[in-house]
Design a protein around this motif. Structure first.
Motif, PDB file in Angstrom:
ATOM      1  N   UNK A 104     -20.876  -7.109  10.941  1.00  0.00           N
ATOM      2  CA  UNK A 104     -20.875  -7.224  12.409  1.00  0.00           C
ATOM      3  C   UNK A 104     -19.615  -7.945  12.878  1.00  0.00           C
ATOM      4  N   UNK A 105     -19.232  -9.030  12.200  1.00  0.00           N
ATOM      5  CA  UNK A 105     -18.011  -9.748  12.566  1.00  0.00           C
ATOM      6  C   UNK A 105     -16.794  -8.829  12.483  1.00  0.00           C
ATOM      7  N   UNK A 106     -16.681  -8.095  11.390  1.00  0.00           N
ATOM      8  CA  UNK A 106     -15.537  -7.204  11.204  1.00  0.00           C
ATOM      9  C   UNK A 106     -15.479  -6.172  12.322  1.00  0.00           C
ATOM     10  N   UNK A 107     -16.633  -5.611  12.665  1.00  0.00           N
ATOM     11  CA  UNK A 107     -16.673  -4.641  13.753  1.00  0.00           C
ATOM     12  C   UNK A 107     -16.241  -5.272  15.074  1.00  0.00           C
ATOM     13  N   UNK A 108     -16.820  -6.416  15.397  1.00  0.00           N
ATOM     14  CA  UNK A 108     -16.499  -7.071  16.666  1.00  0.00           C
ATOM     15  C   UNK A 108     -15.034  -7.489  16.736  1.00  0.00           C
ATOM     16  N   UNK A 109     -14.513  -7.999  15.620  1.00  0.00           N
ATOM     17  CA  UNK A 109     -13.130  -8.492  15.598  1.00  0.00           C
ATOM     18  C   UNK A 109     -12.105  -7.364  15.693  1.00  0.00           C
ATOM     19  N   UNK A 110     -12.452  -6.198  15.177  1.00  0.00           N
ATOM     20  CA  UNK A 110     -11.462  -5.112  15.131  1.00  0.00           C
ATOM     21  C   UNK A 110     -11.703  -4.000  16.147  1.00  0.00           C
ATOM     22  N   UNK A 111     -12.925  -3.862  16.639  1.00  0.00           N
ATOM     23  CA  UNK A 111     -13.248  -2.710  17.482  1.00  0.00           C
ATOM     24  C   UNK A 111     -13.641  -3.057  18.921  1.00  0.00           C
ATOM     25  N   UNK A 112     -13.718  -4.354  19.244  1.00  0.00           N
ATOM     26  CA  UNK A 112     -14.103  -4.742  20.603  1.00  0.00           C
ATOM     27  C   UNK A 112     -13.151  -5.816  21.121  1.00  0.00           C
ATOM     28  N   UNK A 113     -13.323  -6.144  22.385  1.00  0.00           N
ATOM     29  CA  UNK A 113     -12.533  -7.226  22.973  1.00  0.00           C
ATOM     30  C   UNK A 113     -13.334  -8.528  23.017  1.00  0.00           C
ATOM     31  N   UNK A 114     -14.290  -8.677  22.122  1.00  0.00           N
ATOM     32  CA  UNK A 114     -15.123  -9.876  22.074  1.00  0.00           C
ATOM     33  C   UNK A 114     -14.258 -11.118  21.898  1.00  0.00           C
ATOM     34  N   UNK A 115     -14.592 -12.159  22.654  1.00  0.00           N
ATOM     35  CA  UNK A 115     -13.871 -13.427  22.535  1.00  0.00           C
ATOM     36  C   UNK A 115     -14.585 -14.384  21.578  1.00  0.00           C
ATOM     37  N   UNK A 116     -15.754 -13.986  21.089  1.00  0.00           N
ATOM     38  CA  UNK A 116     -16.550 -14.848  20.201  1.00  0.00           C
ATOM     39  C   UNK A 116     -17.141 -14.029  19.047  1.00  0.00           C
ATOM     40  N   UNK A 139     -20.999 -14.533  17.712  1.00  0.00           N
ATOM     41  CA  UNK A 139     -21.844 -13.422  18.145  1.00  0.00           C
ATOM     42  C   UNK A 139     -22.409 -12.691  16.925  1.00  0.00           C
ATOM     43  N   UNK A 140     -21.578 -12.489  15.914  1.00  0.00           N
ATOM     44  CA  UNK A 140     -22.036 -11.825  14.692  1.00  0.00           C
ATOM     45  C   UNK A 140     -23.054 -12.685  13.940  1.00  0.00           C
ATOM     46  N   UNK A 141     -22.827 -13.994  13.892  1.00  0.00           N
ATOM     47  CA  UNK A 141     -23.747 -14.902  13.203  1.00  0.00           C
ATOM     48  C   UNK A 141     -25.137 -14.847  13.824  1.00  0.00           C
ATOM     49  N   UNK A 142     -25.203 -15.031  15.150  1.00  0.00           N
ATOM     50  CA  UNK A 142     -26.514 -15.048  15.798  1.00  0.00           C
ATOM     51  C   UNK A 142     -27.192 -13.687  15.723  1.00  0.00           C
ATOM     52  N   UNK A 143     -26.416 -12.635  15.762  1.00  0.00           N
ATOM     53  CA  UNK A 143     -26.991 -11.291  15.667  1.00  0.00           C
ATOM     54  C   UNK A 143     -27.558 -11.046  14.278  1.00  0.00           C
ATOM     55  N   UNK A 144     -26.805 -11.350  13.243  1.00  0.00           N
ATOM     56  CA  UNK A 144     -27.276 -11.136  11.872  1.00  0.00           C
ATOM     57  C   UNK A 144     -28.513 -11.975  11.565  1.00  0.00           C
ATOM     58  N   UNK A 145     -28.486 -13.242  11.957  1.00  0.00           N
ATOM     59  CA  UNK A 145     -29.633 -14.101  11.683  1.00  0.00           C
ATOM     60  C   UNK A 145     -30.844 -13.676  12.512  1.00  0.00           C
ATOM     61  N   UNK A 146     -30.629 -13.180  13.710  1.00  0.00           N
ATOM     62  CA  UNK A 146     -31.731 -12.689  14.536  1.00  0.00           C
ATOM     63  C   UNK A 146     -32.390 -11.460  13.921  1.00  0.00           C
ATOM     64  N   UNK A 147     -31.603 -10.596  13.326  1.00  0.00           N
ATOM     65  CA  UNK A 147     -32.167  -9.412  12.659  1.00  0.00           C
ATOM     66  C   UNK A 147     -33.104  -9.852  11.548  1.00  0.00           C
ATOM     67  N   UNK A 148     -32.663 -10.811  10.750  1.00  0.00           N
ATOM     68  CA  UNK A 148     -33.488 -11.324   9.656  1.00  0.00           C
ATOM     69  C   UNK A 148     -34.719 -12.051  10.201  1.00  0.00           C
ATOM     70  N   UNK A 149     -34.539 -12.857  11.236  1.00  0.00           N
ATOM     71  CA  UNK A 149     -35.655 -13.617  11.797  1.00  0.00           C
ATOM     72  C   UNK A 149     -36.716 -12.699  12.405  1.00  0.00           C
TER      73      UNK A 149
END
Length: 190
Positions: free
Chosen positions: A104-116, A120-130
């Motif tokens: 998710x981090x790699x996607x966000x860092x290379x394919x979007x204009x995300x500033x975080x 954003x990837x950390x909370x998303x990945x952990x939320x999927x598991x939770x």
């Protein structure tokens, strides 16, 4: 009132309903977990939180899965009760989390204009598991949510969505109470 603020407030109200239902271990939390992310999808997209947007799509689908997992198999069968996270699943689950976070981090860092992208990837990945752990009624899912909620509170303040930040601050506190409550709900075995 602008659209972002309205969606932020609506998500806050829906979040309170969801939180109450989850704390009570009510099967109806899954209905709330379908409606709330539908609102959140628009909010997150407008706020530029693209991984959270994708996570909201996952939450809608997981809401259906959770409902099926929690639904009694027969009318006379009681709904499943909370249980402990099996130790045999800790390492595989941690590996899945790390893999998801990296992808998710790699996607966000290379394919979007995300500033975080990292956060954003950390909370998303952990939320999927939770959410997966919640669907299985593992009491320790509350500890995963505690981490997600604390980080999201700070992230949402930074991104300028204060009502979403407020509900996540409340989630952080309730996660600890929910964990204690669910521990008491686990059947005692001889």
């Amino acid at each position: 009132m602008d659209t972002l603020r309205f969606l932020d407030i609506l998500g806050f109200v829906l979040g309170l309903i969801y939180l109450y239902l989850e704390y009570r271990a009510s099967i109806w939390l899954w209905l709330a977990s379908i409606v709330m992310p539908a609102v959140d999808m628009v909010l997150y997209y407008k706020a530029g939180l693209y991984a959270d947007f994708g996570l909201a799509v996952y939450y809608c689908l997981a809401g259906l899965y959770g409902y099926v997992k929690w639904r009694p198999k027969q009318q006379s069968t009681p709904a499943p009760t909370p249980c402990h996270f099996p130790l045999r699943l800790v390492l595989p689950t941690a590996a899945v989390f790390l893999l998801l976070w990296g992808v998710i981090w790699l996607f966000l860092a290379t394919q979007t204009n995300s500033t975080v992208p990292l956060t954003d990837a950390f909370t998303t990945a952990l939320s999927i598991v939770a959410l997966w752990a919640l669907a299985h009624k593992y009491a320790e899912q509350w500890l995963l949510w505690f981490v997600v909620d604390a980080v999201c509170t700070i992230l949402y303040i930074y991104k300028g969505i204060p009502f979403k930040a407020a509900i996540y601050a409340l989630y952080t506190v309730v996660a600890l109470a929910g964990y204690r409550k669910w521990l008491r709900m686990i059947p005692v075995t001889a």
